[in-house]
Motif scaffolding. Sequence first.
Motif, PDB file in Angstrom:
ATOM      1  N   SER A  95       0.690  -1.190   0.130  1.00  0.00           N
ATOM      2  CA  SER A  95      -0.054   0.110   0.093  1.00  0.00           C
ATOM      3  C   SER A  95       0.927   1.272   0.014  1.00  0.00           C
ATOM      4  N   PHE A  96       0.794   2.007  -0.956  1.00  0.00           N
ATOM      5  CA  PHE A  96       1.296   3.464  -1.028  1.00  0.00           C
ATOM      6  C   PHE A  96       0.705   4.305  -1.775  1.00  0.00           C
ATOM      7  N   THR A  97       0.792   5.889  -1.416  1.00  0.00           N
ATOM      8  CA  THR A  97       0.270   6.658  -2.304  1.00  0.00           C
ATOM      9  C   THR A  97       1.195   7.522  -3.206  1.00  0.00           C
ATOM     10  N   THR A  98       0.924   7.982  -4.083  1.00  0.00           N
ATOM     11  CA  THR A  98       1.580   8.690  -5.218  1.00  0.00           C
ATOM     12  C   THR A  98       2.532   9.652  -4.545  1.00  0.00           C
ATOM     13  N   ALA A  99       2.201  10.530  -3.293  1.00  0.00           N
ATOM     14  CA  ALA A  99       3.154  11.157  -2.290  1.00  0.00           C
ATOM     15  C   ALA A  99       4.405  10.185  -2.177  1.00  0.00           C
ATOM     16  N   ASP A 100       4.393   9.218  -1.940  1.00  0.00           N
ATOM     17  CA  ASP A 100       5.345   8.274  -1.404  1.00  0.00           C
ATOM     18  C   ASP A 100       6.603   7.812  -2.532  1.00  0.00           C
ATOM     19  N   ILE A 101       6.083   8.062  -3.835  1.00  0.00           N
ATOM     20  CA  ILE A 101       6.978   7.806  -4.995  1.00  0.00           C
ATOM     21  C   ILE A 101       8.079   8.559  -5.037  1.00  0.00           C
ATOM     22  N   PRO A 102       8.325   9.767  -4.851  1.00  0.00           N
ATOM     23  CA  PRO A 102       9.600  10.549  -4.809  1.00  0.00           C
ATOM     24  C   PRO A 102      10.433  10.148  -3.637  1.00  0.00           C
ATOM     25  N   GLN A 103       9.954  10.069  -2.418  1.00  0.00           N
ATOM     26  CA  GLN A 103      10.779   9.517  -1.394  1.00  0.00           C
ATOM     27  C   GLN A 103      11.208   8.185  -1.452  1.00  0.00           C
ATOM     28  N   ALA A 104      10.559   7.463  -2.092  1.00  0.00           N
ATOM     29  CA  ALA A 104      11.039   6.141  -2.160  1.00  0.00           C
ATOM     30  C   ALA A 104      12.028   5.893  -3.207  1.00  0.00           C
ATOM     31  N   PHE A 105      11.933   6.883  -4.343  1.00  0.00           N
ATOM     32  CA  PHE A 105      12.909   6.761  -5.256  1.00  0.00           C
ATOM     33  C   PHE A 105      14.300   7.193  -4.702  1.00  0.00           C
ATOM     34  N   SER A 106      14.285   8.286  -3.924  1.00  0.00           N
ATOM     35  CA  SER A 106      15.390   9.062  -3.261  1.00  0.00           C
ATOM     36  C   SER A 106      16.100   7.742  -2.392  1.00  0.00           C
ATOM     37  N   CYS A 107      15.178   6.926  -1.701  1.00  0.00           N
ATOM     38  CA  CYS A 107      15.772   5.895  -0.851  1.00  0.00           C
ATOM     39  C   CYS A 107      16.335   4.931  -1.709  1.00  0.00           C
ATOM     40  N   PHE A 108      15.821   4.366  -2.786  1.00  0.00           N
ATOM     41  CA  PHE A 108      16.304   3.328  -3.524  1.00  0.00           C
ATOM     42  C   PHE A 108      17.562   4.083  -4.268  1.00  0.00           C
ATOM     43  N   SER A 109      17.682   5.145  -4.790  1.00  0.00           N
ATOM     44  CA  SER A 109      18.873   5.539  -5.378  1.00  0.00           C
ATOM     45  C   SER A 109      20.105   5.487  -4.322  1.00  0.00           C
ATOM     46  N   TYR A 110      19.799   5.782  -3.180  1.00  0.00           N
ATOM     47  CA  TYR A 110      20.816   5.710  -2.289  1.00  0.00           C
ATOM     48  C   TYR A 110      21.347   4.182  -1.915  1.00  0.00           C
ATOM     49  N   ARG A 111      20.397   3.454  -1.790  1.00  0.00           N
ATOM     50  CA  ARG A 111      20.715   1.915  -1.674  1.00  0.00           C
ATOM     51  C   ARG A 111      21.452   1.414  -2.890  1.00  0.00           C
ATOM     52  N   PHE A 112      20.717   1.429  -3.909  1.00  0.00           N
ATOM     53  CA  PHE A 112      21.190   0.934  -5.129  1.00  0.00           C
ATOM     54  C   PHE A 112      22.451   1.230  -5.606  1.00  0.00           C
ATOM     55  N   SER A 113      22.795   2.653  -5.281  1.00  0.00           N
ATOM     56  CA  SER A 113      24.298   3.034  -5.545  1.00  0.00           C
ATOM     57  C   SER A 113      25.209   2.585  -4.663  1.00  0.00           C
ATOM     58  N   GLY A 114      25.028   1.878  -3.860  1.00  0.00           N
ATOM     59  CA  GLY A 114      26.008   1.292  -2.730  1.00  0.00           C
ATOM     60  C   GLY A 114      26.312   2.556  -1.741  1.00  0.00           C
ATOM     61  N   LYS A 115      25.239   3.097  -1.609  1.00  0.00           N
ATOM     62  CA  LYS A 115      25.425   4.402  -0.699  1.00  0.00           C
ATOM     63  C   LYS A 115      26.191   5.521  -0.882  1.00  0.00           C
ATOM     64  N   ARG A 116      26.379   5.884  -2.089  1.00  0.00           N
ATOM     65  CA  ARG A 116      27.068   6.741  -2.568  1.00  0.00           C
ATOM     66  C   ARG A 116      26.619   8.050  -3.247  1.00  0.00           C
ATOM     67  N   PHE A 117      25.248   7.786  -3.774  1.00  0.00           N
ATOM     68  CA  PHE A 117      24.575   8.900  -4.376  1.00  0.00           C
ATOM     69  C   PHE A 117      23.222   8.968  -3.697  1.00  0.00           C
ATOM     70  N   LEU A 118      22.560  10.195  -3.646  1.00  0.00           N
ATOM     71  CA  LEU A 118      21.060  10.227  -2.892  1.00  0.00           C
ATOM     72  C   LEU A 118      20.411  11.075  -4.115  1.00  0.00           C
ATOM     73  N   VAL A 119      19.585  10.697  -4.843  1.00  0.00           N
ATOM     74  CA  VAL A 119      18.872  11.834  -5.609  1.00  0.00           C
ATOM     75  C   VAL A 119      17.686  12.095  -5.027  1.00  0.00           C
ATOM     76  N   CYS A 120      17.544  13.485  -4.810  1.00  0.00           N
ATOM     77  CA  CYS A 120      16.328  13.972  -3.793  1.00  0.00           C
ATOM     78  C   CYS A 120      15.891  15.200  -4.232  1.00  0.00           C
ATOM     79  N   ASP A 121      14.880  15.908  -3.476  1.00  0.00           N
ATOM     80  CA  ASP A 121      14.252  17.286  -3.668  1.00  0.00           C
ATOM     81  C   ASP A 121      13.570  17.185  -4.859  1.00  0.00           C
ATOM     82  N   LEU A 122      13.037  15.859  -5.430  1.00  0.00           N
ATOM     83  CA  LEU A 122      12.182  16.065  -6.651  1.00  0.00           C
ATOM     84  C   LEU A 122      11.034  16.458  -6.468  1.00  0.00           C
ATOM     85  N   GLN A 123      10.780  17.072  -7.615  1.00  0.00           N
ATOM     86  CA  GLN A 123       9.211  17.409  -7.843  1.00  0.00           C
ATOM     87  C   GLN A 123       8.546  16.838  -8.929  1.00  0.00           C
TER      88      GLN A 123
END
Length: 107
Positions: free
Chosen positions: A6-34
């Motif tokens: 269960s998630f809302t569209t508001a969860d998507i940018p935050q989850a993408f940011s979290c995913f970007s950090y973990r997927f990059s081996g904790k080297r990059f974080l893509v955030c502040d997304l509109q």
Amino acid sequence: GDAAISFTTADIPQAFSCFSYRFSGKRFLVCDLQGVLDVNSSPPCFELTDPVIHYRSRTDRRGVFGRTDRGPKGIDNFYKTHQCTELCRALMKEWINPKVELRRRRN
């Protein structure tokens, strides 16, 4: 099988940011997304813009991704307020992790 999440569209940018950090081996974080959800596309598509990338350099390089790259401090600030959701956890499952697929194809 896997249970529905269960998630809302508001969860998507935050989850993408979290995913970007973990997927990059904790080297990059893509955030502040509109973003906006384009429900007219098939399938519906979330269009994200205006990213900030924070980079954790192994050699202490700073500002690699421009003036908004706050490095480890920016990453730490994101995680001070981020609460992982079901979507964050789902994105880290092996079945959706391309790195796992890449390893299998190389072997």
